[in-house]
Design an enzyme around this catalytic site. Structure first.
Site, PDB file in Angstrom:
ATOM      1  N   HIS A 108      -7.689  -5.058  -1.796  1.00 21.28           N
ATOM      2  CA  HIS A 108      -6.482  -4.384  -1.307  1.00 21.28           C
ATOM      3  C   HIS A 108      -5.932  -5.095  -0.068  1.00 21.28           C
ATOM      4  O   HIS A 108      -4.750  -4.983   0.236  1.00 21.28           O
ATOM      5  CB  HIS A 108      -6.778  -2.908  -0.993  1.00 21.28           C
ATOM      6  CG  HIS A 108      -5.542  -2.114  -0.689  1.00 21.28           C
ATOM      7  ND1 HIS A 108      -4.468  -2.049  -1.551  1.00 21.28           N
ATOM      8  CD2 HIS A 108      -5.193  -1.368   0.392  1.00 21.28           C
ATOM      9  CE1 HIS A 108      -3.518  -1.304  -1.013  1.00 21.28           C
ATOM     10  NE2 HIS A 108      -3.925  -0.875   0.158  1.00 21.28           N
TER      11      HIS A 108
ATOM     12  N   SER B 180       0.835  -1.194   0.000  1.00 19.83           N
ATOM     13  CA  SER B 180       0.000   0.000   0.000  1.00 19.83           C
ATOM     14  C   SER B 180       0.881   1.260   0.000  1.00 19.83           C
ATOM     15  O   SER B 180       1.803   1.341  -0.794  1.00 19.83           O
ATOM     16  CB  SER B 180      -0.962  -0.044   1.194  1.00 19.83           C
ATOM     17  OG  SER B 180      -1.961   0.942   1.049  1.00 19.83           O
TER      18      SER B 180
ATOM     19  N   ASP C 206      -8.170  -4.150  -7.178  1.00 20.81           N
ATOM     20  CA  ASP C 206      -7.687  -3.279  -6.097  1.00 20.81           C
ATOM     21  C   ASP C 206      -7.723  -1.797  -6.521  1.00 20.81           C
ATOM     22  O   ASP C 206      -7.109  -1.400  -7.522  1.00 20.81           O
ATOM     23  CB  ASP C 206      -6.254  -3.705  -5.739  1.00 20.81           C
ATOM     24  CG  ASP C 206      -5.677  -2.879  -4.579  1.00 20.81           C
ATOM     25  OD1 ASP C 206      -6.393  -1.978  -4.082  1.00 20.81           O
ATOM     26  OD2 ASP C 206      -4.533  -3.152  -4.183  1.00 20.81           O
TER      27      ASP C 206
END
Lengths: 573, 593
Positions: free
Chosen positions: B313, B129, B186
């Protein structure tokens, strides 16, 4: 459908991607935002078709034209004829010296012109983005106003306009075609909207004087595609109009259509068939046309040829900036080669005009080849500039006119040599190529006579300069021919008289060139045809029995006393 | 098939999952800036050191100045991240750059890293991330410093840099060191393609409360998918127009009214298709198209996909665990393969975009082939000019002055060669400007060497031609950057300076004659005397260094009859600071001829 040949590189049609980029951005939303409001407002305020201007952000101005209230349902089919409009003479070109505009749009535009002229001045002074927009006939006025505005803009203007219309009818004829300003126009048309095709014949077999210009974003419920080829757009609009004709005439809600398309933009199209595409161009364009509702049957029906579109795309794809850079240097190279030839000829005491005319050197053969390249290049440049409307053409050519003039002065004498060697007469009036004439015409001589300082500086440099009048040698050749007539026992009295007059004019002309340092001293080289002419005929020319002018006597004197030997401070040739 | 991800990205497969695990752990440990772990490779008993960076879901750590929060990269730290042909410096996300700068000090002093460098162990920077961008910048930082050659692995990372950023990575040959894993739906790897908005904040807030573990099941936001993907789609279409060779002149006008995200993917992408397959893509244009097209809505409804775009995600660890064991990996490079596209669920339009991306690379290779053919021609012309230069020594005039006089046949031939060469190099220059040659073109040793020889040999002729026609009166002096100096020379000079890691302007030996000519003119104009003295001194010093030290300037400038020697001898004595040295050089040259 036939497959492309193996050695060709794959091509693509980007009509769908360009449309998608527009739809998914907020440009269209911004342009469309005030239109419904304006239309509602107009119901309360009939007859007002004045645009509203607002500034959603500090560097963005939006000008919205609403259609006149009585035309929102059906915009004036009786105003569908085209009328010549001399006010747009800035769009005139040689090929198309007139512009005609749709009567309905023009009437509306003219009725607003006082107001618009003030608005134009105000907008041009502004810095930033300018979106000019309108729906239906309002869009037509928006287009006309944008042209009017573009004409008044110059390089310094900081205002950057774009015109976006929604469901507007075609506004004009072929006369609108030639402008590079086309790229400022984006016309959004729904395949359910009868208005854009209102002035078109119902089938492709009938012709029309209307011609679309700018980019068209055509859309259906399924998708959209952008096109900028006017002939294709005309055909597509004809298809659309033939399909909506006879149906219910209702106002198309562009807001709704575009909201739907924006939603659709992130949906996949139909599922993948499986294979990669062997012919990417036709696969793409067929899909794009299908999404705006034009399937293969309609393509055939309306004579829309995908092969031809591909061929055009292919020829466009060949032109690249890198290729142009190479070409420009090649042209410089040919000029350098000619300069070298000129110098070698000077060393031979003859001048390149006579060397080339007599074809004495081996290298003369290659000179013809260089000339060919140079002529082809400049004929094309001149033709391009000449096709453009006045002002555009002028700014297009300023960057290369200097090089063009050098080319003309260097190469035209060689063309003259070829002409007179072949026994031609009167080059200037019978044979001179159009591109030389235009190059000369565009190269504006300073109106005032040169000052002392300017003359001095020219005097310093005259030995390296090219003769300014590229037709100088044509005058010399004519003088030789005149002398031949004069000394020919068989000549009539009239011929003698006119020949003598020509000769006097020639002498005066040469004297003027000399005084202005406008001719290269190379003309005085021992074996040049100018000097040969003088040598052969000086006794005859200088004979006091013939009538002549003071200036002519000056010329005779200049030649007789050998003052040319010190012309321009150069060494005695 | 039969390849594993590791094979395709050049990293042991055993590293990937542990690195992902560490990256996720680090992301959720905001108290530590990074975590370090040594991973043992079973089959050869070597070990790899993984550093994983923490993340932040605070909006200000993602977007600075709206709409895109981009900033020019600091070329002091990242000297390679720039265009060598007028394209400017690379642009990166300012917030990510700031977070990297915050961690840099601690990172460069990390003892685990020092130990790894000492023992020459493979180092991997990893990030999940918003830890991803830090890993990317850290990897670049060490590549620039050449202290080690790390690898970078990211999982669900947002985009960091623009087109120049990616171009520079590929030019330097670093692109293969970066591998980015992306789940099919995602939202985070796509989020930077859309301007900052309230939707963005909602997404980040959602993840924040989820990662903070204060709220195990926060209510997911909704309605963001259309905004983010719509904007991303605009970017993809704009790029597709270029790939497809769009010739509509309205494209540029329309583009000037639309603010598109500057960010573009770079490095190798591994797409996790969600059914156990992995697709590896290196072509950056194809990556962008897949990023958008594989996440387009199909039969499932928006709410479902929207939820998936959030859930995925957090699904990297489980997904990778499943796929890494298998060998269901396909490389897309070399053209889109049908089966793979079915896995990614791409539409026919997406297929065309991928074909266009592939064709763009093919076109660049074809252009390179074309240039390779030119190289022979360049060599022929250079050979002629070398000879010309040698012959011009006999008259003690040197080829600069001989060319400037243009008296002999040889001078004319040299001029034709000059123009032939200008045509070729200008064509190359235009291709580079339009990204129409492979990204590493400006870093190819044989190209830089040939270009440098061309510049040193031929630029003096351009300068001679320039001052022969007194063009300085129309265009101003012939100076290093901008003005009348042909851009081809500036670019070629930059290639060399870049390779040698020297600042712009440090390799100006080919401009020696322009310096001499301009000084001559300025002295006549009686410009500021002190300034002129300084310039003379500088010229003398440079000349000695170029002639004596790095031999980049030929001694023929010292021939007795050259403009330089004549001019220099006419100078008032107080102007020279190196008179003995130069007099000696002139003497040596005279004796040598």
């Amino acid at each position: 459908m036939e497959r492309r040949t193996m050695n060709q590189v794959p091509l693509f049609s980007s009509a769908g991607e360009l449309a998608n980029m527009v739809i998914t951005s907020n440009l269209i939303d911004v342009a469309l935002a005030k239109i419904p409001e304006l239309q509602r407002g107009q119901a309360a305020l009939p007859r007002s078709v004045q645009p509203i201007v607002y500034h959603p952000t500090p560097n963005r101005t939006i000008v919205v034209f609403a259609p006149p209230p009585d035309s929102t349902q059906y915009p004036l089919p009786e105003g569908g004829d085209l009328v010549p409009y001399p006010d747009f003479d800035f769009l005139y070109t040689k090929e198309c010296p007139s512009v005609s505009i749709n009567r309905a749009a023009l009437n509306l535009f003219e009725s607003l012109k006082n107001h618009l002229s003030g608005l134009k001045t105000e907008l041009i002074a502004r810095d930033g983005q300018l979106i000019i927009t309108g729906h239906s006939l309002g869009g037509s006025v928006a287009s006309l106003f944008t042209l009017y505005l573009l004409d008044s803009m110059n390089k310094k203007s900081k205002c950057r306009p774009i015109c976006i219309t929604f469901g507007s009818p075609l506004i004009g004829d072929f006369g609108l075609q030639h402008s590079q300003w086309n790229s400022f126009f984006l016309h959004v048309v729904s395949n359910k909207d009868p208005v854009p095709g209102l002035f078109l014949p119902s089938s492709h077999t009938q012709t029309t004087a209307y011609k679309p210009f700018g980019t068209y974003l055509l859309c259906s419920e399924l998708g959209c595609a952008c096109f900028d080829d006017p002939d294709l757009i005309l055909k597509l609009l004809t298809v659309i109009s033939s399909e909506v004709a006879g149906g219910l005439l209702q106002v198309v809600d562009y807001g709704e259509i575009l909201r739907n398309l924006k939603e659709r933009a992130i949906y996949k199209g139909p599922r993948l068939a499986g294979e990669r595409f062997a012919d990417s161009f036709s696969a793409g364009i067929v899909m794009e046309l299908e999404t705006i509702g034009i399937d293969r049957t309609k393509l055939l029906q309306h004579n829309i040829d995908i092969r031809r579109m591909e061929a055009e795309a292919r020829s466009l794809a060949k032109k690249t900036k890198a290729f142009d850079a190479k070409k420009l240097n090649d042209i410089k190279k040919y000029m350098a080669l000619l300069e070298w030839y000129k110098k070698k000829s000077k060393d031979a005491k003859k001048g390149y005009y006579d060397c080339f005319k007599n074809g004495e050197f081996k290298r003369d053969i290659r000179i013809g080849e260089f000339m060919g390249h140079l002529n082809a290049y400049w004929e094309d440049m001149v033709a391009q500039a000449d096709r453009k409307p006045q002002k555009e053409g002028a700014s297009f050519r300023t960057s290369w006119l200097f090089a063009g003039t050098t080319y003309r002065r260097m190469v035209e004498p060689l063309d003259i040599a070829v002409f007179y060697k072949g026994g031609g007469r009167d080059y200037i009036n019978s044979e001179r190529s159009q591109h030389y004439k235009l190059l000369e015409q565009w190269y504006e001589e300073p109106a005032k006579p040169p000052t002392r300082e300017e003359l001095d500086s020219k005097k310093q440099k005259v030995s390296v300069l090219l003769t300014e009048d590229s037709c100088f040698w044509a005058h010399v050749e004519e003088a030789i021919l005149s002398c031949k007539s004069l000394t020919n026992a068989n000549s009539t009295t009239e011929l003698r008289e006119s020949s003598w007059n020509n000769l006097v004019k020639f002498g005066e002309y040469v004297m003027e060139q000399i005084e202005n340092y406008a001719v290269s001293p190379e003309i005085f080289l021992k074996d040049s045809c100018f000097m040969t002419w003088w040598g052969e005929y000086k006794a005859y020319i200088a004979s006091p029995s013939n009538p002549c002018s003071l200036r002519f006597i000056e010329f005779i004197d200049f030649m007789k006393t050998g003052r040319y030997g010190v012309y321009g401070g150069s060494e005695v040739p | 098939m039969g390849e594993t991800v590791g094979n395709l990205i050049g990293l042991n497969d055993e590293v990937i999952h542990p690195a992902a695990t560490l990256a996720v752990e680090a992301h959720n440990s905001p108290s530590k800036q990074f975590l370090v772990k040594k991973i043992k490779i079973r089959h050869d008993l070597s070990s790899v050191v993984v550093l994983a960076f923490s993340g932040s879901m605070l909006p200000e750590d993602w977007f600075g100045q709206p709409p895109f929060g981009e900033t020019e990269i600091d070329t002091g730290k990242f000297p390679s991240l720039t265009s060598l042909n007028d394209g400017g410096d690379a642009v990166v996300n300012g917030s990510f750059l700031r977070r990297f700068n915050d961690v840099l000090d601690k990172l460069s002093h990390a003892k685990e890293l020092k130990a790894a460098i000492e023992k020459k162990k493979q180092v991997v920077f990893a990030g999940y991330s918003s830890g991803g961008p830090i890993a990317i910048l850290a990897t670049l930082y060490f590549l620039e410093n050449q202290t080690l050659s790390p690898r970078c692995l990211t999982f669900g990372s947002p985009l960091v840099g623009d087109r120049i950023f990616g171009h520079a990575l590929r030019r330097e040959g670093w692109s293969d060191y970066f591998t980015h894993f992306v789940m099919k739906y995602d939202i985070i790897p796509r989020i930077m393609l859309s301007p900052s908005s309230t939707e963005h904040k909602q997404i980040l807030n959602y993840f924040k409360s989820k990662f903070d573990k204060k709220n195990i099941n926060p209510a997911p936001p909704s309605g963001f998918y259309h905004t983010v993907m719509g904007n991303a789609s605009s970017v993809a279409s704009y790029e597709a127009c270029h790939l497809m060779g769009c010739r509509n002149p309205s494209l540029d006008i329309i583009k000037s009214f639309i603010k598109l995200s500057p960010y573009r993917p770079s490095g190798t992408y591994v797409f996790c298709t969600g059914n156990g397959n992995l697709v590896v893509v290196k072509n950056p244009n194809a990556v962008l198209q897949i990023l958008i097209h594989c996440a387009e809505l199909g039969e499932s409804n928006t709410a479902e996909v929207e939820k998936r775009s959030l859930d995925e995600h957090s699904a990297y660890l489980s997904e990778l665990k499943e796929c890494l064991g298998m060998q269901a990996v396909v490389s897309l490079d070399g053209g889109p393969a049908t089966a793979t596209l079915n896995d990614l669920g791409l539409s026919p339009q997406a297929m065309l975009c991928l074909q266009a991306a592939e064709e763009f690379e093919n076109r660049r290779s074809r252009n390179l082939e074309k240039i390779r053919k030119y190289l022979e021609k360049i060599e022929v012309e250079l050979q002629m000019l070398r000879k010309y230069k040698e012959n011009a020594q006999i008259s003690r005039l040197g080829y600069y002055d001989s060319f400037k006089l243009q008296n002999e046949d040889d001078d004319f031939h040299a001029n034709v060669s000059r123009l032939e060469l200008a045509g070729i190099w200008d064509e190359i220059k235009e291709m580079l400007k339009e990204f129409e040659l492979p990204d590493d073109f400006e870093n190819k040793p044989e190209i830089i060497d040939l270009g440098t020889e061309y510049r040193r040999l031929v630029e003096p002729l351009d300068i001679a031609n320039f001052y022969r026609h007194s063009k300085d009166k129309e265009t101003g002096a012939y100076v290093i950057g901008g003005g009348p100096r042909p851009k081809r020379y500036r670019f070629i000079q930059r290639w060399l300076e870049h390779r040698e890691k020297k600042p712009f302007g440090s390799r100006s030996e080919s401009l020696f004659w322009a310096g001499v000519e301009q000084l001559g003119i300025d002295i006549k104009k009686k410009k500021n005397l002190q300034e002129i003295k300084d310039r003379i001194r500088q010229l003398e010093r440079n000349m000695i260094a170029w002639i004596d030290v790095d031999k980049s300037l030929d001694k023929d400038v010292l021939l007795e009859k050259t403009t330089f020697v004549k001019w220099w001898r006419d100078l008032p004595r107080e102007c020279n600071s190196e008179s003995e040295r130069i007099e000696k050089l002139i003497g040596e040259k005279a004796a040598g001829v």
